[in-house]
Design an enzyme around this catalytic site. Sequence first.
Site, PDB file in Angstrom:
ATOM      1  N   ASP A 103       0.867  -1.177   0.000  1.00  0.00           N
ATOM      2  CA  ASP A 103       0.000   0.000   0.000  1.00  0.00           C
ATOM      3  C   ASP A 103       0.904   1.228   0.000  1.00  0.00           C
ATOM      4  OD1 ASP A 103      -1.711  -2.137   0.587  1.00  0.00           O
ATOM      5  OD2 ASP A 103      -2.999  -0.917   1.867  1.00  0.00           O
ATOM      6  N   LYS A 169      -7.015   3.529  -3.072  1.00  0.00           N
ATOM      7  CA  LYS A 169      -7.310   3.407  -1.632  1.00  0.00           C
ATOM      8  C   LYS A 169      -7.549   4.793  -1.053  1.00  0.00           C
ATOM      9  CE  LYS A 169      -5.096   1.926   2.703  1.00  0.00           C
ATOM     10  NZ  LYS A 169      -3.908   1.262   3.306  1.00  0.00           N
ATOM     11  N   LYS A 199     -10.112   0.078  -2.296  1.00  0.00           N
ATOM     12  CA  LYS A 199      -9.952  -0.247  -0.875  1.00  0.00           C
ATOM     13  C   LYS A 199     -10.384   0.942  -0.028  1.00  0.00           C
ATOM     14  CE  LYS A 199      -6.587  -1.518   2.703  1.00  0.00           C
ATOM     15  NZ  LYS A 199      -5.219  -2.013   3.007  1.00  0.00           N
TER      16      LYS A 199
END
Length: 243
Positions: A103, A169, A199
Amino acid sequence: MQLPANISLETLTPEAVAKTIDHALLKPDMTIDEVVAGCQLCLRYQTASVCVKPCDVKLAAKVLQNSGVLVGTVIGFPHGNAPTTVKVFEAEQVIADGAVELDMVLNIGHLKSGRLDEVREEIRSVTQAAKSKLPTCCVKVIFECSLLTDDEKILACRATEEAGADYVKTSSGFSTGGATVADLRLMRAHTSPETVHVKASGGIRTLDYLIECLQAGADRIGASATAEIVDEMRARKAATESH
């Protein structure tokens, strides 16, 4: 685990809920014992992954070896300010240590300065380096939506998709806001569902809000309240079945 077409409390199972969660172990003061305990929680609940700090990847990979729980970590975290070369090195190092999901925080200041080509190329550089080391590596790009305008979020979606990353995300969980339904809908609307996933992360502490995020287009959830969320799902399913 495939999510049902119509997501609701009735169509989900506790196992399916757990498999949407990337369990976050990212607090700066977290001890090694707490990291081990968090990984063991992931084992018990069979989450999608654990997300640990880069320094804890080796430990997590050891605890979760052959468990079905993936090991993830963060790149350029939490503010995205490291130079591209540092982010690339960090990505290569954590993959060598056992991470299979990354991430990464994009360069927020450069995005807000209109330097979209640089933002895109940085995401591409990290993604290509990661997938060169591990072709199945999953790269998620953290936007920090609370610091961006809607137009900037759309540009970030476009840059992420063009760079070949796997997920957009919402948040790091360490800024001024977390996941919102409006942001998730926006991100889903401005990326291709066939190639880019969404996400939700930041402030997701209840089952009801997790389900709202899934309904808005997310298929992964960053959370630290994993046990509470999945236990609530089990309790509500049991209460429904008893009637």
